[in-house]
Enzyme design. Structure first.
Site, mmCIF file in Angstrom:
data_model
loop_
_atom_site.group_PDB
_atom_site.id
_atom_site.type_symbol
_atom_site.label_atom_id
_atom_site.label_comp_id
_atom_site.label_asym_id
_atom_site.label_seq_id
_atom_site.Cartn_x
_atom_site.Cartn_y
_atom_site.Cartn_z
ATOM 1 C CE1 TYR A 151 -3.571 2.866 1.030
ATOM 2 C CE2 TYR A 151 -2.001 3.432 2.640
ATOM 3 C CZ TYR A 151 -3.116 3.554 1.821
ATOM 4 O OH TYR A 151 -3.585 4.696 1.935
ATOM 5 C CB ILE A 207 -5.435 -5.555 21.156
ATOM 6 C CG1 ILE A 207 -6.623 -4.872 22.045
ATOM 7 C CG2 ILE A 207 -4.333 -4.735 20.882
ATOM 8 C CD1 ILE A 207 -6.149 -4.173 23.295
HETATM 9 P P1 NAD Z 1 -12.761 4.674 1.267
HETATM 10 O O1 NAD Z 1 -12.419 3.362 0.965
HETATM 11 O O2 NAD Z 1 -13.974 5.097 2.248
HETATM 12 O O3 NAD Z 1 -12.793 5.568 0.092
HETATM 13 C C1 NAD Z 1 -12.067 5.353 -1.148
HETATM 14 C C2 NAD Z 1 -13.383 5.611 -2.220
HETATM 15 O O4 NAD Z 1 -12.835 5.090 -3.558
HETATM 16 C C3 NAD Z 1 -14.413 4.478 -2.025
HETATM 17 O O5 NAD Z 1 -15.488 5.294 -2.022
HETATM 18 C C4 NAD Z 1 -14.373 3.513 -3.156
HETATM 19 O O6 NAD Z 1 -15.814 3.101 -3.693
HETATM 20 C C5 NAD Z 1 -13.579 4.274 -4.146
HETATM 21 N N1 NAD Z 1 -12.988 3.658 -5.169
HETATM 22 C C6 NAD Z 1 -12.147 2.635 -4.951
HETATM 23 N N2 NAD Z 1 -11.595 2.233 -6.268
HETATM 24 C C7 NAD Z 1 -12.102 2.660 -6.993
HETATM 25 C C8 NAD Z 1 -12.039 2.749 -8.561
HETATM 26 N N3 NAD Z 1 -11.308 1.927 -9.237
HETATM 27 N N4 NAD Z 1 -12.952 3.678 -9.199
HETATM 28 C C9 NAD Z 1 -13.650 4.490 -8.737
HETATM 29 N N5 NAD Z 1 -13.698 4.529 -7.273
HETATM 30 C C10 NAD Z 1 -13.243 3.658 -6.432
HETATM 31 O O7 NAD Z 1 -11.277 5.015 1.977
HETATM 32 P P2 NAD Z 1 -10.990 6.422 2.519
HETATM 33 O O8 NAD Z 1 -10.393 6.126 4.021
HETATM 34 O O9 NAD Z 1 -11.913 7.431 2.722
HETATM 35 O O10 NAD Z 1 -9.594 6.735 1.877
HETATM 36 C C11 NAD Z 1 -9.626 7.922 0.909
HETATM 37 C C12 NAD Z 1 -8.208 8.116 0.216
HETATM 38 O O11 NAD Z 1 -7.410 8.665 1.266
HETATM 39 C C13 NAD Z 1 -7.711 6.811 -0.282
HETATM 40 O O12 NAD Z 1 -6.831 7.497 -1.405
HETATM 41 C C14 NAD Z 1 -6.599 6.501 0.963
HETATM 42 O O13 NAD Z 1 -5.504 5.576 0.458
HETATM 43 C C15 NAD Z 1 -6.378 7.809 1.740
HETATM 44 N N6 NAD Z 1 -5.881 7.641 3.099
HETATM 45 C C16 NAD Z 1 -6.673 7.580 3.855
HETATM 46 C C17 NAD Z 1 -6.469 7.357 5.117
HETATM 47 C C18 NAD Z 1 -7.153 6.821 6.342
HETATM 48 O O14 NAD Z 1 -6.957 7.021 7.253
HETATM 49 N N7 NAD Z 1 -8.349 6.617 6.067
HETATM 50 C C19 NAD Z 1 -5.095 7.470 5.607
HETATM 51 C C20 NAD Z 1 -3.989 7.702 4.649
HETATM 52 C C21 NAD Z 1 -4.363 8.008 3.338
#
Ligand code: NAD
Length: 321
Positions: A151, A207
């Site tokens: 990742y 955990i």
């Molecule tokens: P999430 O899974 O809720 O959101 C991801 C969204 O992308 C979902 O709505 C999913 O349906 C959509 N998606 C996935 N693959 C797709 C595709 N091929 N085409 C169209 N849509 C697609 O996750 P999140 O936690 O909201 O993360 C959002 C972003 O932030 C991501 O890029 C994630 O890597 C990044 N991020 C999140 C965190 C965290 O703590 N949540 C930390 C660091 C980075």
């Protein structure tokens, strides 16, 4: 005035956890918001407060498919690219998932932007690009970057692609390296897991790892405000900003907060011991703390500490799950 005012904005992954909060925030200013989401982990209901507002368009599409997304980028002022597989743990079983959903997806979005002459991209990267940083809190110019999860590697590769498109095709980019983002609508992560486990058994909580993993948590409302302020204030062709809180919280403390919010007493904690010296899973970074002075310098300040963000999230998720 914000650069978002009257803008036509595309949000990939805008029906997800962070994406839907971002949409809530930018709908205050933008002229039009186009959400491109295949709803694998997203949820249309997260956007239901905007139904009936003809500025919001939800398109169910896959961002790894160039032809499918191309028309929606026409005339866009900027793309917030969030669509990804955000689950660090899945990579051990399926090594291709992050390559496809994160690297290929980013490449496809960049290509579609290039074809439609869209210049600005804001990308959600992660603290996991730093790997096991030896400098804590870790600043944006820390290196060498040696992610320990696929990742993290996929996000670093995506950052590199964006950097190359910025310099080759005159685009502008803002890369955000998030700490752990928490809040309502969360569908994964440690708080979510603990609530589900405690609902199944109120006396015992498993955990993962040794419970001493210590990381910074930021509330999603603070996170999306930082995304907007960083985009507005950034003056670099490629700006890179850590987003997190100055505090960090260990996993045992998260368990204490969740059990307290659930009104449970006497829950027995069972740490699995984990792998590689107490990590929850392969690729789990043990200690994460980000230097956030760059984004603070643009005027952003988190309203909630790491512990407060966790408590508010536990309260919100208890109602939602
Ligand atoms: P999430 O899974 O809720 O959101 C991801 C969204 O992308 C979902 O709505 C999913 O349906 C959509 N998606 C996935 N693959 C797709 C595709 N091929 N085409 C169209 N849509 C697609 O996750 P999140 O936690 O909201 O993360 C959002 C972003 O932030 C991501 O890029 C994630 O890597 C990044 N991020 C999140 C965190 C965290 O703590 N949540 C930390 C660091 C980075």
């Amino acid at each position: 005035m914000s650069k978002l005012a009257d803008a036509r904005v595309v949000v990939t992954g805008g029906a997800g956890f962070i994406g839907s909060h971002l949409v809530d925030r930018i709908m205050k200013e933008a002229a039009e918001v186009w959400v491109l989401d295949n709803l694998t982990s997203g949820n249309e209901d997260f956007l239901d407060r905007w139904y009936g507002d003809d500025r919001l368009h939800l398109v169910r599409t896959d961002v790894t498919k160039f032809e499918s997304i191309l028309p929606y980028l026409k005339g866009a002022d900027l793309v917030f690219h969030l669509a990804a597989n955000p689950d660090v743990r899945t990579a051990a079983e399926n090594t291709y998932a992050h390559v496809e959903q994160n690297i290929l997806a980013t490449y496809t979005v960049l290509e579609a932007m290039r074809h439609q002459k869209v210049t600005d991209i804001v990308f959600t990267s992660t603290s996991t690009v730093y790997g096991e940083a030896t400098v804590l809190p870790t600043p944006e110019d820390y290196g060498p970057l040696k992610p320990i999860s696929i990742y993290g590697a996929s996000k670093l590769a995506s950052e590199a692609l964006i950097s190359s498109y910025v310099s080759t095709f005159g685009m502008r980019g803002v890369l955000y390296r998030f700490a752990n983002v928490v809040g309502s609508r969360g569908t994964h992560g440690v708080i979510f897991d603990f609530i589900k486990k405690l609902r199944a058994d109120q006396n015992r909580l498993e955990i993962l790892g040794d419970g001493k993993q210590r990381k910074s948590y930021v509330h999603v409302k603070d996170c999306v405000e930082a995304m907007v302020m960083g985009y507005d204030g950034n003056e670099e062709d490629l700006g890179i900003y850590n987003i997190g809180t100055e505090q960090s919280t260990d996993v045992i403390t998260i368990a204490d907060i969740v059990t307290e919010v659930m009104g449970l007493a006497g829950v027995k904690y069972h740490t699995t011991g984990g792998v590689d010296g107490g990590r929850g899973w392969k690729g789990d970074v043990k200690v994460m703390s980000l230097d956030i002075r760059a984004i603070l310098g643009l005027g952003w300040e988190p309203r909630y500490s790491s512990d407060e963000a966790i408590r508010m999230t536990a309260q919100a998720l208890l109602k939602e799950i």
